[in-house]
Design a protein around this motif. Sequence first.
Motif, PDB file in Angstrom:
ATOM      1  N   ASN A  62     -12.436   1.287   5.781  1.00 46.96           N
ATOM      2  CA  ASN A  62     -13.765   1.892   5.799  1.00 46.96           C
ATOM      3  C   ASN A  62     -14.857   0.840   5.628  1.00 46.96           C
ATOM      4  O   ASN A  62     -14.638  -0.242   5.061  1.00 46.96           O
ATOM      5  N   ASN A  63     -16.047   1.164   6.102  1.00 42.65           N
ATOM      6  CA  ASN A  63     -17.141   0.192   6.158  1.00 42.65           C
ATOM      7  C   ASN A  63     -17.558  -0.314   4.787  1.00 42.65           C
ATOM      8  O   ASN A  63     -17.926  -1.483   4.626  1.00 42.65           O
ATOM      9  N   ALA A  64     -17.514   0.568   3.789  1.00 43.44           N
ATOM     10  CA  ALA A  64     -17.934   0.165   2.450  1.00 43.44           C
ATOM     11  C   ALA A  64     -17.062  -0.962   1.912  1.00 43.44           C
ATOM     12  O   ALA A  64     -17.559  -1.933   1.313  1.00 43.44           O
ATOM     13  N   ALA A 108       0.817  -1.219   0.000  1.00 42.34           N
ATOM     14  CA  ALA A 108       0.000   0.000   0.000  1.00 42.34           C
ATOM     15  C   ALA A 108       0.848   1.264   0.000  1.00 42.34           C
ATOM     16  O   ALA A 108       0.417   2.307  -0.487  1.00 42.34           O
ATOM     17  N   THR A 109       2.057   1.172   0.538  1.00 37.52           N
ATOM     18  CA  THR A 109       2.922   2.352   0.609  1.00 37.52           C
ATOM     19  C   THR A 109       3.573   2.681  -0.734  1.00 37.52           C
ATOM     20  O   THR A 109       4.150   3.756  -0.899  1.00 37.52           O
ATOM     21  N   SER A 110       3.504   1.759  -1.698  1.00 36.99           N
ATOM     22  CA  SER A 110       4.219   1.974  -2.961  1.00 36.99           C
ATOM     23  C   SER A 110       3.295   2.097  -4.171  1.00 36.99           C
ATOM     24  O   SER A 110       3.766   2.283  -5.288  1.00 36.99           O
ATOM     25  N   VAL A 111       1.980   1.964  -3.972  1.00 34.43           N
ATOM     26  CA  VAL A 111       1.056   2.102  -5.093  1.00 34.43           C
ATOM     27  C   VAL A 111      -0.055   3.077  -4.729  1.00 34.43           C
ATOM     28  O   VAL A 111      -0.321   3.335  -3.547  1.00 34.43           O
ATOM     29  N   GLY A 112      -0.699   3.592  -5.760  1.00 37.18           N
ATOM     30  CA  GLY A 112      -1.822   4.496  -5.555  1.00 37.18           C
ATOM     31  C   GLY A 112      -2.963   4.116  -6.474  1.00 37.18           C
ATOM     32  O   GLY A 112      -2.967   3.040  -7.093  1.00 37.18           O
ATOM     33  N   GLU A 138      -0.299  -4.304   3.918  1.00 40.92           N
ATOM     34  CA  GLU A 138      -0.474  -3.069   4.688  1.00 40.92           C
ATOM     35  C   GLU A 138      -1.605  -2.210   4.114  1.00 40.92           C
ATOM     36  O   GLU A 138      -1.492  -0.989   4.003  1.00 40.92           O
ATOM     37  N   ILE A 139      -2.712  -2.847   3.787  1.00 39.00           N
ATOM     38  CA  ILE A 139      -3.827  -2.146   3.141  1.00 39.00           C
ATOM     39  C   ILE A 139      -4.403  -1.047   4.033  1.00 39.00           C
ATOM     40  O   ILE A 139      -5.023  -0.105   3.550  1.00 39.00           O
ATOM     41  N   HIS A 140      -4.151  -1.145   5.337  1.00 40.73           N
ATOM     42  CA  HIS A 140      -4.647  -0.107   6.246  1.00 40.73           C
ATOM     43  C   HIS A 140      -3.980   1.247   5.989  1.00 40.73           C
ATOM     44  O   HIS A 140      -4.474   2.279   6.461  1.00 40.73           O
ATOM     45  N   GLN A 149      -9.095   3.518  -0.750  1.00 40.41           N
ATOM     46  CA  GLN A 149      -9.919   2.356  -0.433  1.00 40.41           C
ATOM     47  C   GLN A 149     -11.204   2.356  -1.249  1.00 40.41           C
ATOM     48  O   GLN A 149     -11.646   1.315  -1.749  1.00 40.41           O
ATOM     49  N   ASP A 150     -11.813   3.538  -1.413  1.00 42.01           N
ATOM     50  CA  ASP A 150     -13.041   3.642  -2.200  1.00 42.01           C
ATOM     51  C   ASP A 150     -12.799   3.256  -3.662  1.00 42.01           C
ATOM     52  O   ASP A 150     -13.696   2.722  -4.333  1.00 42.01           O
TER      53      ASP A 150
END
Length: 435
Positions: free
Chosen positions: A145-147, A77-81, A109-111, A118-119
């Motif tokens: 997130n909940n979604a 997660a830290t290296s992609v957007g 590390e998706i958090h 995330q959306d």
Amino acid sequence: MNEITSRKPLPDLLRPTSLNDFYGQEHLLGKDKPLANSISAKSLLSMLFWGPPGSGKTTLANLLANSLNCNFVPVTATSVGTKEIKNITLQSDLLWEKKQIKTVVFIDEIHRFNKTQQDALLPMVENGSFVLLGATTENPSFSINNALLSRLIIYQLHPLTNIELEKILLNGLSFLKQNNRSIIFPSKVKEHFIAIADCDARKLLNNLELLAYSTPKDSNTLEVNLELLEQVLGFSCRKFDKHGDIFYEQISALHKSVRGSNPDAALYWLARMIDGGCDPLYIARRVIRMASEDIGNADPRGVQLAINAYDVYQRLGSPEGELAIAQAVCFLSVAPKSNAVYTAFTAALEDAKHSGSLPVPLHLRNAHTKIMKSFGYGKHYQYDHDILGGIALSQTYFPENFTEKIYYHPREEGLEIQIKQKLDRIRTERNIKTK
């Protein structure tokens, strides 16, 4: 010996290539368990692995994808957007159209993804562009997130046991021996070495690789003792004394000494852990827990003092920070004790877990828009400050069709004496008003 680390670190070299070689997580992979059934059915849904470092999240994701012949795309997660995720989506769609091969995107590390990122995953997960496997060490209730959570199956991975770590260690020793580097562990030393890994398979194998490099160049065999462990790993083994006291036993002894109002014993166990090489910040975090769990509202200063001790260590380090932790431990030991908040919160969590997603009563909802107001949001809400006495005693705050509960029972200790007197009065008056 060949330079085994010139290509990959030992944990990567020994990463299992088959589920049969995967140790741990029997609650997920055992017979008739969720993931085992999913694999047997050749079905893989988007899911989230939640567990501590070194428990096998990345390895398990890789094995699941391979067992179902999927294209595996690992990212951090830290290296992609969002842009990179869209490119992966395009490639996975093309692969499916051309070869009918599914793509599994593993996001470690998706958090660390923000809400927008995330959306951005939602449409891909919903339309099946790829199967999402996320991994996190953080509680997903607070970090995802909940979604997105509603579209993922959440699996919690447990810390590896010492028995499972021993099997991984034996694999590592066998691999090293095949590369002409033998390491011998006496029984007690092996126990200490496994305990140092603290349930983390990656840490265990990294430490083993460090030991492999400590073998004299003119020798292919190394017999490990406690002194060598301390020298090579920079980890004191004094905490593992002749009586077999280990890390978790000592933190338990510290906690129970504080709870038992014995500052002298608490200081002894604190000193033992510091002397044994324990991270003082770990102890400081546990001291904050002690303040909330065992002192609570009997003396709210306890939590603040514990937090201050944590901050002092972060700012100043050793030895000044250790003294601040000792001060907090002493204060908590002699402070009035109450576990009323801890007990109340535990009971509330149990009810929340089993009561389902009961809606918030309309009168407690804020009417931000005209539409919300037309649906009755906020209607009949009584603003407490406008009520004589400052409390709307006849107003309910629990969900409809949920029995009113009393979780918090202040004790006759410290500040909670006054809290109890006030709550007893309010509860009595409210009971009269609502009848």
